[in-house]
Design a protein around this motif. Sequence first.
Motif, PDB file in Angstrom:
ATOM      1  N   ASP A  30       0.876  -1.129  -0.061  1.00 42.89           N
ATOM      2  CA  ASP A  30      -0.031  -0.107   0.007  1.00 42.89           C
ATOM      3  C   ASP A  30       0.896   1.109  -0.113  1.00 42.89           C
ATOM      4  OD1 ASP A  30      -1.098   2.252   1.367  1.00 42.89           O
ATOM      5  OD2 ASP A  30      -2.460   0.951   2.018  1.00 42.89           O
ATOM      6  N   CYS A  33       0.684   3.224   3.110  1.00 43.74           N
ATOM      7  CA  CYS A  33       1.221   2.556   4.507  1.00 43.74           C
ATOM      8  C   CYS A  33       2.590   2.991   5.011  1.00 43.74           C
ATOM      9  CB  CYS A  33       1.070   1.203   4.194  1.00 43.74           C
ATOM     10  SG  CYS A  33       1.640  -0.124   5.665  1.00 43.74           S
ATOM     11  N   LEU A  63      -5.266  -0.333   1.510  1.00 43.70           N
ATOM     12  CA  LEU A  63      -6.153  -0.516   2.773  1.00 43.70           C
ATOM     13  C   LEU A  63      -6.808   0.796   2.905  1.00 43.70           C
ATOM     14  CD1 LEU A  63      -3.523  -1.851   5.225  1.00 43.70           C
ATOM     15  CD2 LEU A  63      -5.189  -3.104   4.073  1.00 43.70           C
ATOM     16  N   ARG A  64      -7.967   0.939   2.030  1.00 44.09           N
ATOM     17  CA  ARG A  64      -8.728   2.242   1.876  1.00 44.09           C
ATOM     18  C   ARG A  64      -9.418   2.870   3.141  1.00 44.09           C
ATOM     19  NH1 ARG A  64      -9.987  -1.478  -2.079  1.00 44.09           N
ATOM     20  NH2 ARG A  64      -9.767  -1.004  -4.351  1.00 44.09           N
ATOM     21  N   GLN A  66      -7.804   3.120   6.201  1.00 47.36           N
ATOM     22  CA  GLN A  66      -6.936   3.715   6.903  1.00 47.36           C
ATOM     23  C   GLN A  66      -6.214   4.686   6.129  1.00 47.36           C
ATOM     24  OE1 GLN A  66      -7.259   0.394   6.692  1.00 47.36           O
ATOM     25  NE2 GLN A  66      -6.389  -0.471   8.421  1.00 47.36           N
ATOM     26  N   ASN A 147      -3.312  -9.998   5.125  1.00 52.48           N
ATOM     27  CA  ASN A 147      -4.348  -9.238   5.811  1.00 52.48           C
ATOM     28  C   ASN A 147      -3.893  -7.998   6.361  1.00 52.48           C
ATOM     29  OD1 ASN A 147      -2.859 -10.361   7.757  1.00 52.48           O
ATOM     30  ND2 ASN A 147      -4.278 -11.747   8.608  1.00 52.48           N
ATOM     31  N   GLY A 148      -2.614  -7.720   5.852  1.00 51.86           N
ATOM     32  CA  GLY A 148      -2.187  -6.127   6.271  1.00 51.86           C
ATOM     33  C   GLY A 148      -0.880  -6.111   5.238  1.00 51.86           C
ATOM     34  N   THR A 149      -0.323  -4.970   5.594  1.00 47.20           N
ATOM     35  CA  THR A 149       0.837  -4.391   4.643  1.00 47.20           C
ATOM     36  C   THR A 149       1.794  -4.193   5.494  1.00 47.20           C
ATOM     37  OG1 THR A 149      -0.181  -2.377   4.071  1.00 47.20           O
ATOM     38  CG2 THR A 149      -0.758  -3.939   2.324  1.00 47.20           C
TER      39      THR A 149
END
Length: 182
Positions: A30, A33, A63-64, A66, A147-149
């Motif tokens: 992202d 991020c 992660l739109r 956040q 599930n995350g970056t």
Amino acid sequence: MSAELIKPVGQDDHIRGNASAPLTLVEYGDFECPYCGMAYPIVKRVERELGDELRVVFRHFPLRQQHPHASHAAEAAEAAGAQRAELFWDMHDMLFEHQDALEDQDLVGYAKDIGANAAEVARALTDGTYEKIVRDDFRNGVQSGVNGTPTFYVNGVRFDGSWNDPRELIVALRSHEATARA
């Protein structure tokens, strides 16, 4: 239990380095991020150390909620890359080096700075030309266990070690290569 890439690396991916390298590092990232921003120089170091042994692939995972600018940043990178493949990576680097300025006018300015047709990038952002590509990367990431970056995959297997230590990434890449040869 380790997750594997559902979608293997293919010709529609953005690949930096030797396309036929024995080692592959895939990042789901992202552009907005802060952790991806911290990983950016680490990946660059791994690239320098492994040279032609490594190909790096970047896939979008904005992660739109956040990061409100992440999707358009990803679309801008796609728009630049559609003009010339290497412009994707030029935009990739520019975005990570300027994470604090990702408004649309910034993205268009970066496109101009890297030698892309800025008007085409602006039009693509307005028209949503590359939304589907970004959405598909995100969906493939979810299916692969992202599930995350940043989330990294070493030769197709999710890397659950510490990405903030380049040596650990290099050891993982080389050990997966040795396992594949056995």
